[in-house]
Scaffold this motif. Sequence first.
Motif, short mmCIF file in Angstrom:
data_model
loop_
_atom_site.label_atom_id
_atom_site.label_comp_id
_atom_site.label_asym_id
_atom_site.label_seq_id
_atom_site.Cartn_x
_atom_site.Cartn_y
_atom_site.Cartn_z
N SER A 5 16.02 36.95 -13.83
CA SER A 5 17.10 37.88 -13.56
C SER A 5 18.39 37.47 -14.27
O SER A 5 19.30 38.27 -14.45
CB SER A 5 17.35 37.98 -12.05
OG SER A 5 17.93 36.78 -11.56
N LYS A 31 13.69 40.58 -3.39
CA LYS A 31 14.81 41.49 -3.67
C LYS A 31 14.87 41.82 -5.16
O LYS A 31 15.02 42.99 -5.55
CB LYS A 31 16.11 40.84 -3.21
CG LYS A 31 17.37 41.67 -3.45
CD LYS A 31 18.57 40.95 -2.87
CE LYS A 31 19.86 41.75 -3.08
NZ LYS A 31 20.23 41.79 -4.51
N GLU A 91 14.00 45.51 -7.12
CA GLU A 91 14.96 46.18 -8.00
C GLU A 91 14.33 46.64 -9.31
O GLU A 91 14.93 47.44 -10.04
CB GLU A 91 16.14 45.25 -8.29
CG GLU A 91 17.02 45.02 -7.05
CD GLU A 91 18.03 43.90 -7.23
OE1 GLU A 91 17.98 43.22 -8.28
OE2 GLU A 91 18.85 43.69 -6.31
N ALA A 137 15.83 48.79 1.44
CA ALA A 137 15.70 49.10 0.01
C ALA A 137 14.26 49.48 -0.34
O ALA A 137 14.02 50.43 -1.10
CB ALA A 137 16.15 47.91 -0.82
#
Length: 531
Positions: free
Chosen positions: A236, A283, A287, A333
Amino acid sequence: MEVYGTLEKALEQNDIKNFQTIYSNPENENFKFEFSWDLALLFSTYINKYSTENRNESVDFLKKINQHLCELYANPKEIYLVYLENSELLLKSGNFDHFIDLMQTIFLKSNIKFLTSSLQSIFSLFNKHLSQIPSSTYQTLVELVLTFLTTLVQRFNESVQLKEMMTTFLIELFKHVYKNDLLDPKKELIIDKTIDFVKKINKNLFILIIKFEERKSEFDKTALSLFTSYILVKQSKLDYDYLNFPKVYQNIFIFCEILKTLNRLFNDLNNELFVNSGLLATKLLTERLDEKALTEEYLELGPLVEHFESLFRTSVHAQFESSRKLSNQILKAEFNLFTRTARFYFIKYFYNFYSKGFESLNIYVLSYLMYLLKEEVNQSINLNEDFYMSKKSNLKKIFALALGSKKLDVVKESSLVISLLSLIRLILLKDKTDKTGIHSQLKSQVTGFVHFIESCCEENQTFYSVELKKLAQESEKCAEIKKTIKINHEVTSEPTKKEQIQSTEASLQTINLIKSLNIRIEELYEEFRNK
Protein backbone atom coordinates in the motif's frame (compact mmCIF):
# COMPACT_ATOMS: atom_id res chain seq x y z
CA MET A 1 47.48 -40.73 16.32
CA GLU A 2 50.77 -39.31 17.58
CA VAL A 3 50.26 -36.21 15.43
CA TYR A 4 46.77 -35.78 16.88
CA GLY A 5 48.13 -35.92 20.44
CA THR A 6 50.82 -33.34 19.63
CA LEU A 7 48.27 -30.98 18.08
CA GLU A 8 45.92 -31.39 21.06
CA LYS A 9 48.75 -30.65 23.51
CA ALA A 10 49.69 -27.49 21.58
CA LEU A 11 46.09 -26.29 21.73
CA GLU A 12 45.83 -27.14 25.43
CA GLN A 13 48.85 -24.88 26.04
CA ASN A 14 47.55 -22.26 23.60
CA ASP A 15 50.82 -22.68 21.72
CA ILE A 16 49.56 -21.52 18.34
CA LYS A 17 53.04 -21.26 16.79
CA ASN A 18 53.89 -24.89 17.59
CA PHE A 19 50.42 -26.00 16.44
CA GLN A 20 50.89 -24.25 13.11
CA THR A 21 54.29 -25.85 12.57
CA ILE A 22 52.88 -29.35 13.14
CA TYR A 23 49.68 -28.79 11.15
CA SER A 24 51.54 -27.29 8.15
CA ASN A 25 54.10 -30.09 7.96
CA PRO A 26 53.76 -31.71 4.46
CA GLU A 27 54.36 -35.13 6.03
CA ASN A 28 51.01 -34.80 7.82
CA GLU A 29 48.89 -34.39 4.69
CA ASN A 30 47.57 -37.97 4.71
CA PHE A 31 46.85 -37.65 8.41
CA LYS A 32 44.53 -34.70 7.71
CA PHE A 33 42.59 -36.75 5.19
CA GLU A 34 42.34 -39.83 7.38
CA PHE A 35 41.52 -38.05 10.64
CA SER A 36 39.51 -35.05 9.40
CA TRP A 37 36.55 -36.20 11.55
CA ASP A 38 38.65 -36.19 14.74
CA LEU A 39 40.37 -32.92 13.86
CA ALA A 40 37.05 -31.15 13.17
CA LEU A 41 35.80 -32.14 16.62
CA LEU A 42 39.10 -31.09 18.23
CA PHE A 43 39.12 -27.68 16.53
CA SER A 44 35.46 -27.01 17.38
CA THR A 45 36.10 -27.92 21.02
CA TYR A 46 38.96 -25.43 21.30
CA ILE A 47 37.13 -22.70 19.38
CA ASN A 48 34.46 -22.98 22.06
CA LYS A 49 37.09 -23.02 24.86
CA TYR A 50 39.06 -20.06 23.51
CA SER A 51 35.82 -18.07 22.94
CA THR A 52 34.85 -18.63 26.58
CA GLU A 53 38.29 -17.44 27.66
CA ASN A 54 38.14 -14.41 25.30
CA ARG A 55 41.28 -15.47 23.41
CA ASN A 56 40.07 -13.78 20.23
CA GLU A 57 43.30 -14.10 18.21
CA SER A 58 43.44 -17.85 18.89
CA VAL A 59 39.77 -18.17 17.98
CA ASP A 60 40.25 -16.40 14.65
CA PHE A 61 43.29 -18.52 13.83
CA LEU A 62 41.54 -21.78 14.65
CA LYS A 63 38.47 -20.80 12.63
CA LYS A 64 40.71 -20.41 9.55
CA ILE A 65 42.31 -23.81 10.21
CA ASN A 66 38.90 -25.42 10.67
CA GLN A 67 37.64 -23.85 7.44
CA HIS A 68 40.82 -25.00 5.64
CA LEU A 69 40.28 -28.56 6.88
CA CYS A 70 36.67 -28.51 5.73
CA GLU A 71 37.52 -27.18 2.27
CA LEU A 72 40.51 -29.39 1.37
CA TYR A 73 40.55 -32.59 3.40
CA ALA A 74 37.14 -33.57 4.73
CA ASN A 75 34.47 -35.74 3.13
CA PRO A 76 31.44 -33.38 3.14
CA LYS A 77 28.93 -36.04 4.28
CA GLU A 78 31.13 -37.19 7.15
CA ILE A 79 32.26 -33.76 8.31
CA TYR A 80 28.64 -32.56 8.17
CA LEU A 81 27.70 -35.15 10.79
CA VAL A 82 30.56 -34.04 13.05
CA TYR A 83 29.50 -30.40 12.97
CA LEU A 84 25.81 -31.25 13.30
CA GLU A 85 26.31 -33.50 16.33
CA ASN A 86 28.60 -30.95 17.98
CA SER A 87 26.90 -27.77 16.78
CA GLU A 88 26.44 -26.56 20.37
CA LEU A 89 30.23 -26.12 20.67
CA LEU A 90 30.14 -23.40 18.01
CA LEU A 91 26.68 -21.91 18.36
CA LYS A 92 26.59 -21.56 22.13
CA SER A 93 29.96 -19.83 22.17
CA GLY A 94 28.70 -17.20 19.73
CA ASN A 95 30.49 -18.52 16.65
CA PHE A 96 27.34 -18.56 14.56
CA ASP A 97 29.15 -16.97 11.61
CA HIS A 98 31.78 -19.70 11.57
CA PHE A 99 29.14 -22.43 11.67
CA ILE A 100 27.40 -20.84 8.65
CA ASP A 101 30.70 -20.66 6.74
CA LEU A 102 31.38 -24.33 7.44
CA MET A 103 27.89 -25.39 6.31
CA GLN A 104 28.25 -23.35 3.15
CA THR A 105 31.58 -25.00 2.34
CA ILE A 106 30.14 -28.47 2.97
CA PHE A 107 27.01 -27.96 0.89
CA LEU A 108 28.88 -26.42 -2.04
CA LYS A 109 31.02 -29.59 -2.17
CA SER A 110 27.88 -31.78 -2.11
CA ASN A 111 25.10 -32.66 -4.53
CA ILE A 112 21.50 -31.45 -4.43
CA LYS A 113 20.19 -34.72 -2.97
CA PHE A 114 22.49 -34.45 0.05
CA LEU A 115 21.72 -30.75 0.43
CA THR A 116 17.92 -31.12 0.47
CA SER A 117 18.08 -34.07 2.87
CA SER A 118 20.36 -32.19 5.28
CA LEU A 119 19.29 -28.57 5.13
CA GLN A 120 16.19 -28.91 7.33
CA SER A 121 18.37 -29.90 10.31
CA ILE A 122 20.44 -26.74 9.81
CA PHE A 123 17.30 -24.60 9.61
CA SER A 124 16.09 -26.09 12.88
CA LEU A 125 19.41 -25.14 14.50
CA PHE A 126 19.18 -21.63 13.07
CA ASN A 127 15.66 -21.18 14.44
CA LYS A 128 16.69 -22.43 17.85
CA HIS A 129 19.78 -20.24 18.22
CA LEU A 130 18.54 -17.10 16.45
CA SER A 131 15.98 -16.72 19.23
CA GLN A 132 18.84 -16.64 21.78
CA ILE A 133 21.01 -14.08 19.97
CA PRO A 134 21.33 -10.53 21.39
CA SER A 135 19.48 -7.87 19.37
CA SER A 136 22.77 -6.01 18.82
CA THR A 137 24.10 -8.78 16.53
CA TYR A 138 20.80 -10.13 15.22
CA GLN A 139 20.75 -8.10 12.01
CA THR A 140 24.31 -9.11 11.11
CA LEU A 141 23.57 -12.78 11.61
CA VAL A 142 20.32 -12.69 9.64
CA GLU A 143 22.24 -11.08 6.78
CA LEU A 144 24.84 -13.87 7.04
CA VAL A 145 22.05 -16.43 6.77
CA LEU A 146 20.59 -14.67 3.73
CA THR A 147 24.04 -14.57 2.08
CA PHE A 148 24.43 -18.29 2.83
CA LEU A 149 21.06 -19.03 1.20
CA THR A 150 21.87 -16.81 -1.78
CA THR A 151 25.06 -18.76 -2.41
CA LEU A 152 23.18 -22.07 -2.32
CA VAL A 153 20.50 -20.79 -4.71
CA GLN A 154 23.19 -19.65 -7.16
CA ARG A 155 24.82 -23.08 -7.02
CA PHE A 156 21.59 -25.14 -7.18
CA ASN A 157 19.34 -22.74 -9.07
CA GLU A 158 17.10 -25.35 -10.69
CA SER A 159 15.97 -27.09 -7.49
CA VAL A 160 12.30 -26.35 -6.73
CA GLN A 161 12.50 -28.37 -3.51
CA LEU A 162 15.43 -26.28 -2.25
CA LYS A 163 13.59 -23.02 -2.91
CA GLU A 164 10.51 -24.33 -1.11
CA MET A 165 12.57 -25.35 1.92
CA MET A 166 14.23 -21.92 2.00
CA THR A 167 10.89 -20.15 1.68
CA THR A 168 9.45 -22.14 4.58
CA PHE A 169 12.42 -21.23 6.77
CA LEU A 170 12.31 -17.55 5.78
CA ILE A 171 8.58 -17.17 6.46
CA GLU A 172 9.04 -18.66 9.92
CA LEU A 173 12.11 -16.45 10.42
CA PHE A 174 9.97 -13.46 9.40
CA LYS A 175 7.47 -14.28 12.18
CA HIS A 176 10.22 -14.35 14.81
CA VAL A 177 11.64 -11.01 13.65
CA TYR A 178 8.18 -9.43 13.37
CA LYS A 179 7.29 -10.36 16.96
CA ASN A 180 10.66 -9.23 18.37
CA ASP A 181 10.18 -5.69 19.70
CA LEU A 182 13.81 -5.54 20.83
CA LEU A 183 14.93 -5.28 17.20
CA ASP A 184 13.44 -1.84 16.64
CA PRO A 185 14.41 0.27 14.74
CA LYS A 186 16.29 -2.36 12.70
CA LYS A 187 13.26 -4.63 12.43
CA GLU A 188 11.85 -3.22 9.18
CA LEU A 189 15.23 -3.41 7.45
CA ILE A 190 15.69 -7.07 8.43
CA ILE A 191 12.12 -7.91 7.40
CA ASP A 192 12.42 -6.19 4.04
CA LYS A 193 15.63 -8.04 3.24
CA THR A 194 13.96 -11.32 4.18
CA ILE A 195 10.90 -10.62 2.02
CA ASP A 196 13.04 -9.44 -0.89
CA PHE A 197 14.87 -12.75 -0.80
CA VAL A 198 11.57 -14.68 -0.71
CA LYS A 199 10.39 -12.65 -3.70
CA LYS A 200 13.69 -13.32 -5.48
CA ILE A 201 13.26 -17.11 -5.30
CA ASN A 202 9.46 -17.00 -5.81
CA LYS A 203 8.49 -14.91 -8.79
CA ASN A 204 4.87 -14.52 -7.68
CA LEU A 205 4.09 -14.12 -3.98
CA PHE A 206 0.36 -14.60 -4.48
CA ILE A 207 0.94 -18.04 -6.00
CA LEU A 208 3.35 -18.76 -3.15
CA ILE A 209 0.71 -17.92 -0.50
CA ILE A 210 -1.89 -20.14 -2.17
CA LYS A 211 0.56 -23.03 -2.49
CA PHE A 212 1.69 -22.82 1.12
CA GLU A 213 -1.89 -22.43 2.37
CA GLU A 214 -2.70 -25.79 0.78
CA ARG A 215 0.29 -27.59 2.29
CA LYS A 216 -0.53 -30.60 4.40
CA SER A 217 2.97 -30.97 5.90
CA GLU A 218 4.01 -29.43 9.21
CA PHE A 219 4.32 -25.70 8.73
CA ASP A 220 3.61 -22.65 10.88
CA LYS A 221 0.68 -21.20 8.96
CA THR A 222 0.35 -18.34 11.44
CA ALA A 223 3.75 -17.21 10.13
CA LEU A 224 2.29 -17.31 6.61
CA SER A 225 -0.65 -15.18 7.80
CA LEU A 226 1.65 -12.56 9.34
CA PHE A 227 3.83 -12.61 6.24
CA THR A 228 0.78 -12.03 4.03
CA SER A 229 -0.57 -9.20 6.19
CA TYR A 230 2.81 -7.47 6.17
CA ILE A 231 3.26 -7.50 2.40
CA LEU A 232 -0.32 -6.26 1.90
CA VAL A 233 0.41 -3.30 4.16
CA LYS A 234 3.81 -2.76 2.52
CA GLN A 235 2.43 -2.76 -1.00
CA SER A 236 0.00 0.00 0.00
CA LYS A 237 3.04 2.26 0.44
CA LEU A 238 4.54 1.40 -2.95
CA ASP A 239 3.76 2.39 -6.54
CA TYR A 240 3.58 -1.19 -7.78
CA ASP A 241 1.61 -4.30 -6.91
CA TYR A 242 3.94 -6.03 -4.46
CA LEU A 243 1.97 -9.27 -4.58
CA ASN A 244 1.93 -9.28 -8.37
CA PHE A 245 -1.67 -10.55 -8.49
CA PRO A 246 -2.23 -12.75 -11.55
CA LYS A 247 -4.38 -10.93 -14.07
CA VAL A 248 -6.20 -14.13 -15.08
CA TYR A 249 -7.98 -14.29 -11.71
CA GLN A 250 -11.05 -12.29 -10.78
CA ASN A 251 -10.63 -9.98 -7.80
CA ILE A 252 -13.07 -11.97 -5.66
CA PHE A 253 -10.93 -15.09 -6.05
CA ILE A 254 -7.90 -13.18 -4.85
CA PHE A 255 -9.93 -11.62 -2.06
CA CYS A 256 -11.17 -14.97 -0.72
CA GLU A 257 -7.86 -16.78 -1.03
CA ILE A 258 -6.04 -14.06 0.90
CA LEU A 259 -8.87 -13.90 3.46
CA LYS A 260 -8.42 -17.61 4.12
CA THR A 261 -4.87 -16.85 5.23
CA LEU A 262 -5.69 -13.67 7.17
CA ASN A 263 -8.59 -15.27 9.09
CA ARG A 264 -6.05 -17.21 11.15
CA LEU A 265 -4.81 -14.01 12.79
CA PHE A 266 -8.15 -13.62 14.60
CA ASN A 267 -7.93 -16.93 16.46
CA ASP A 268 -6.44 -15.30 19.57
CA LEU A 269 -8.24 -12.03 20.24
CA ASN A 270 -5.89 -11.25 23.14
CA ASN A 271 -2.92 -11.05 20.77
CA GLU A 272 -2.97 -7.40 19.76
CA LEU A 273 -0.14 -7.75 17.24
CA PHE A 274 -1.84 -10.57 15.33
CA VAL A 275 -5.34 -9.04 15.46
CA ASN A 276 -4.24 -5.58 14.33
CA SER A 277 -2.06 -7.06 11.57
CA GLY A 278 -5.06 -9.00 10.29
CA LEU A 279 -7.39 -6.00 10.51
CA LEU A 280 -5.06 -3.55 8.78
CA ALA A 281 -4.31 -5.99 5.95
CA THR A 282 -8.03 -6.76 5.54
CA LYS A 283 -8.83 -3.05 5.36
CA LEU A 284 -6.28 -2.54 2.59
CA LEU A 285 -7.47 -5.63 0.76
CA THR A 286 -11.08 -4.45 0.97
CA GLU A 287 -10.13 -1.13 -0.59
CA ARG A 288 -9.05 -2.99 -3.74
CA LEU A 289 -12.63 -4.01 -4.50
CA ASP A 290 -15.27 -1.77 -6.03
CA GLU A 291 -18.37 -0.88 -4.02
CA LYS A 292 -21.36 -3.10 -4.79
CA ALA A 293 -19.09 -5.55 -6.64
CA LEU A 294 -20.24 -8.69 -4.79
CA THR A 295 -23.44 -10.60 -5.48
CA GLU A 296 -25.31 -12.97 -3.16
CA GLU A 297 -23.56 -16.02 -4.67
CA TYR A 298 -20.35 -14.98 -2.92
CA LEU A 299 -21.97 -15.62 0.47
CA GLU A 300 -21.57 -19.31 -0.35
CA LEU A 301 -17.77 -18.94 -0.22
CA GLY A 302 -16.46 -20.44 3.02
CA PRO A 303 -13.49 -18.08 3.56
CA LEU A 304 -15.75 -15.03 3.16
CA VAL A 305 -18.32 -16.30 5.68
CA GLU A 306 -15.56 -17.27 8.14
CA HIS A 307 -14.06 -13.82 7.67
CA PHE A 308 -17.27 -12.05 8.67
CA GLU A 309 -17.61 -14.35 11.68
CA SER A 310 -14.06 -13.35 12.70
CA LEU A 311 -14.88 -9.66 12.36
CA PHE A 312 -18.05 -10.04 14.43
CA ARG A 313 -16.08 -11.79 17.19
CA THR A 314 -13.33 -9.17 17.05
CA SER A 315 -15.86 -6.34 17.31
CA VAL A 316 -17.12 -7.79 20.60
CA HIS A 317 -14.32 -9.74 22.23
CA ALA A 318 -11.02 -8.14 21.11
CA GLN A 319 -9.03 -7.03 24.14
CA PHE A 320 -8.29 -3.54 22.83
CA GLU A 321 -10.88 -0.88 21.97
CA SER A 322 -8.92 0.25 18.90
CA SER A 323 -9.18 -3.29 17.48
CA ARG A 324 -12.92 -3.43 18.15
CA LYS A 325 -13.43 -0.04 16.51
CA LEU A 326 -11.39 -0.90 13.39
CA SER A 327 -13.23 -4.21 13.05
CA ASN A 328 -16.55 -2.34 13.02
CA GLN A 329 -15.29 0.04 10.34
CA ILE A 330 -14.20 -2.87 8.15
CA LEU A 331 -17.53 -4.65 8.65
CA LYS A 332 -19.41 -1.62 7.39
CA ALA A 333 -17.05 -1.11 4.44
CA GLU A 334 -17.27 -4.75 3.39
CA PHE A 335 -21.06 -4.79 3.75
CA ASN A 336 -21.14 -2.02 1.14
CA LEU A 337 -19.16 -4.18 -1.29
CA PHE A 338 -22.36 -6.18 -1.86
CA THR A 339 -25.25 -5.30 -4.13
CA ARG A 340 -28.62 -4.40 -2.56
CA THR A 341 -29.90 -7.95 -3.05
CA ALA A 342 -26.71 -9.45 -1.66
CA ARG A 343 -26.88 -7.16 1.38
CA PHE A 344 -30.40 -8.44 2.06
CA TYR A 345 -29.17 -12.04 1.91
CA PHE A 346 -26.20 -11.09 4.08
CA ILE A 347 -28.54 -9.81 6.80
CA LYS A 348 -30.88 -12.78 6.44
CA TYR A 349 -28.09 -15.38 6.45
CA PHE A 350 -26.25 -14.06 9.49
CA TYR A 351 -29.44 -13.27 11.42
CA ASN A 352 -30.57 -16.84 10.98
CA PHE A 353 -27.09 -18.13 11.95
CA TYR A 354 -26.70 -16.03 15.13
CA SER A 355 -30.32 -16.28 16.31
CA LYS A 356 -29.60 -19.85 17.46
CA GLY A 357 -28.02 -18.63 20.69
CA PHE A 358 -28.16 -15.59 22.92
CA GLU A 359 -24.61 -15.08 24.13
CA SER A 360 -23.19 -11.56 24.11
CA LEU A 361 -21.71 -12.09 20.63
CA ASN A 362 -25.00 -13.27 19.17
CA ILE A 363 -26.95 -10.35 20.64
CA TYR A 364 -24.37 -7.90 19.31
CA VAL A 365 -24.48 -9.37 15.79
CA LEU A 366 -28.29 -9.50 15.67
CA SER A 367 -28.50 -5.87 16.86
CA TYR A 368 -25.85 -4.81 14.36
CA LEU A 369 -27.69 -6.56 11.52
CA MET A 370 -30.91 -4.74 12.41
CA TYR A 371 -28.96 -1.48 12.40
CA LEU A 372 -27.74 -2.33 8.89
CA LEU A 373 -31.26 -3.28 7.79
CA LYS A 374 -32.59 0.02 9.15
CA GLU A 375 -30.11 1.90 6.93
CA GLU A 376 -30.94 -0.31 3.96
CA VAL A 377 -34.69 0.21 4.26
CA ASN A 378 -34.27 3.95 4.78
CA GLN A 379 -32.06 4.24 1.70
CA SER A 380 -34.40 2.08 -0.37
CA ILE A 381 -37.44 4.19 0.56
CA ASN A 382 -35.56 7.44 -0.10
CA LEU A 383 -34.56 6.22 -3.57
CA ASN A 384 -38.14 5.01 -4.21
CA GLU A 385 -36.88 1.48 -4.90
CA ASP A 386 -39.27 -1.43 -4.75
CA PHE A 387 -36.80 -3.83 -3.08
CA TYR A 388 -38.36 -3.49 0.37
CA MET A 389 -41.88 -2.76 -0.89
CA SER A 390 -44.78 -5.13 -0.25
CA LYS A 391 -44.77 -6.74 -3.70
CA LYS A 392 -41.22 -8.03 -3.16
CA SER A 393 -41.94 -9.60 0.27
CA ASN A 394 -38.27 -9.16 1.35
CA LEU A 395 -39.22 -7.13 4.40
CA LYS A 396 -41.84 -9.73 5.31
CA LYS A 397 -39.18 -12.48 5.25
CA ILE A 398 -36.91 -10.54 7.59
CA PHE A 399 -39.77 -9.70 9.94
CA ALA A 400 -40.83 -13.34 10.06
CA LEU A 401 -37.28 -14.20 11.11
CA ALA A 402 -36.66 -11.33 13.52
CA LEU A 403 -40.07 -10.78 15.15
CA GLY A 404 -40.98 -14.42 15.63
CA SER A 405 -38.89 -15.06 18.75
CA LYS A 406 -40.80 -15.64 21.99
CA LYS A 407 -37.64 -16.10 24.09
CA LEU A 408 -36.37 -12.54 24.22
CA ASP A 409 -35.29 -11.08 27.56
CA VAL A 410 -36.05 -7.36 27.22
CA VAL A 411 -33.24 -6.47 29.66
CA LYS A 412 -30.46 -8.89 28.73
CA GLU A 413 -31.22 -8.54 25.03
CA SER A 414 -32.31 -4.92 25.19
CA SER A 415 -29.99 -3.78 22.38
CA LEU A 416 -31.69 -6.19 19.96
CA VAL A 417 -35.19 -5.28 21.14
CA ILE A 418 -34.43 -1.56 20.76
CA SER A 419 -32.92 -2.14 17.28
CA LEU A 420 -36.03 -4.01 16.13
CA LEU A 421 -38.43 -1.41 17.53
CA SER A 422 -36.34 1.43 16.03
CA LEU A 423 -36.52 -0.27 12.63
CA ILE A 424 -40.32 -0.55 12.85
CA ARG A 425 -40.59 3.08 14.01
CA LEU A 426 -38.45 4.27 11.07
CA ILE A 427 -40.60 2.47 8.51
CA LEU A 428 -43.79 3.84 10.05
CA LEU A 429 -42.34 7.37 9.92
CA LYS A 430 -41.05 7.12 6.35
CA ASP A 431 -43.80 5.09 4.67
CA LYS A 432 -46.85 7.37 4.56
CA THR A 433 -48.63 5.43 1.81
CA ASP A 434 -48.09 1.82 2.99
CA LYS A 435 -45.78 0.88 0.11
CA THR A 436 -43.91 -1.52 2.40
CA GLY A 437 -47.09 -3.14 3.68
CA ILE A 438 -46.27 -2.04 7.24
CA HIS A 439 -49.92 -1.02 7.78
CA SER A 440 -51.43 -4.02 6.02
CA GLN A 441 -49.45 -7.21 5.33
CA LEU A 442 -46.95 -6.72 8.17
CA LYS A 443 -49.26 -5.20 10.79
CA SER A 444 -50.24 -8.45 12.52
CA GLN A 445 -46.56 -9.48 12.84
CA VAL A 446 -45.56 -6.07 14.20
CA THR A 447 -48.43 -5.65 16.65
CA GLY A 448 -47.98 -9.21 17.89
CA PHE A 449 -44.31 -8.49 18.59
CA VAL A 450 -45.10 -5.13 20.22
CA HIS A 451 -47.69 -6.70 22.53
CA PHE A 452 -45.26 -9.47 23.46
CA ILE A 453 -42.56 -6.93 24.33
CA GLU A 454 -45.11 -4.86 26.25
CA SER A 455 -46.04 -7.87 28.37
CA CYS A 456 -42.36 -8.67 29.03
CA CYS A 457 -41.74 -5.06 30.05
CA GLU A 458 -44.56 -5.12 32.59
CA GLU A 459 -43.22 -8.33 34.17
CA ASN A 460 -39.65 -7.07 34.28
CA GLN A 461 -40.63 -3.64 35.55
CA THR A 462 -42.51 -5.20 38.48
CA PHE A 463 -39.59 -7.49 39.28
CA TYR A 464 -36.90 -4.78 39.12
CA SER A 465 -39.00 -2.27 41.06
CA VAL A 466 -39.38 -4.76 43.93
CA GLU A 467 -35.68 -5.60 43.71
CA LEU A 468 -34.70 -1.92 43.82
CA LYS A 469 -36.83 -1.29 46.91
CA LYS A 470 -35.35 -4.35 48.63
CA LEU A 471 -31.76 -3.28 47.87
CA ALA A 472 -32.41 0.25 49.12
CA GLN A 473 -33.78 -1.09 52.44
CA GLU A 474 -30.82 -3.46 52.88
CA SER A 475 -28.39 -0.65 52.12
CA GLU A 476 -29.91 1.53 54.89
CA LYS A 477 -29.81 -1.18 57.57
CA CYS A 478 -26.09 -1.85 57.92
CA ALA A 479 -22.64 -1.01 56.67
CA GLU A 480 -21.56 -3.20 53.78
CA ILE A 481 -18.79 -5.79 54.04
CA LYS A 482 -16.79 -6.48 50.88
CA LYS A 483 -17.35 -10.08 49.73
CA THR A 484 -15.61 -12.22 47.14
CA ILE A 485 -16.87 -15.09 45.00
CA LYS A 486 -15.12 -17.66 42.82
CA ILE A 487 -16.10 -17.82 39.13
CA ASN A 488 -14.32 -20.31 36.86
CA HIS A 489 -11.54 -20.75 39.47
CA GLU A 490 -10.98 -16.97 39.58
CA VAL A 491 -11.70 -14.95 42.71
CA THR A 492 -13.59 -11.72 42.09
CA SER A 493 -15.42 -9.16 44.23
CA GLU A 494 -19.19 -9.37 44.58
CA PRO A 495 -21.02 -6.22 43.41
CA THR A 496 -21.61 -3.82 46.27
CA LYS A 497 -25.16 -2.80 47.22
CA LYS A 498 -24.53 0.56 45.58
CA GLU A 499 -23.44 -1.14 42.34
CA GLN A 500 -26.46 -3.46 42.46
CA ILE A 501 -28.77 -0.46 42.91
CA GLN A 502 -27.16 1.35 39.96
CA SER A 503 -27.50 -1.77 37.78
CA THR A 504 -31.15 -2.22 38.72
CA GLU A 505 -31.90 1.46 38.02
CA ALA A 506 -30.23 1.12 34.59
CA SER A 507 -32.42 -1.92 33.84
CA LEU A 508 -35.54 0.07 34.73
CA GLN A 509 -34.40 2.95 32.50
CA THR A 510 -33.94 0.48 29.61
CA ILE A 511 -37.43 -0.90 30.18
CA ASN A 512 -38.84 2.63 30.13
CA LEU A 513 -37.06 3.35 26.83
CA ILE A 514 -38.49 0.17 25.29
CA LYS A 515 -41.98 1.07 26.54
CA SER A 516 -41.61 4.54 25.02
CA LEU A 517 -40.74 3.02 21.64
CA ASN A 518 -43.75 0.71 21.92
CA ILE A 519 -46.04 3.63 22.68
CA ARG A 520 -44.66 5.62 19.73
CA ILE A 521 -45.22 2.69 17.36
CA GLU A 522 -48.84 2.39 18.51
CA GLU A 523 -49.28 6.16 18.04
CA LEU A 524 -47.95 5.98 14.46
CA TYR A 525 -50.35 3.17 13.63
CA GLU A 526 -53.19 5.25 15.12
CA GLU A 527 -52.16 8.34 13.12
CA PHE A 528 -52.20 6.39 9.84
CA ARG A 529 -55.59 4.87 10.68
CA ASN A 530 -57.09 8.32 11.42
CA LYS A 531 -55.76 9.97 8.22
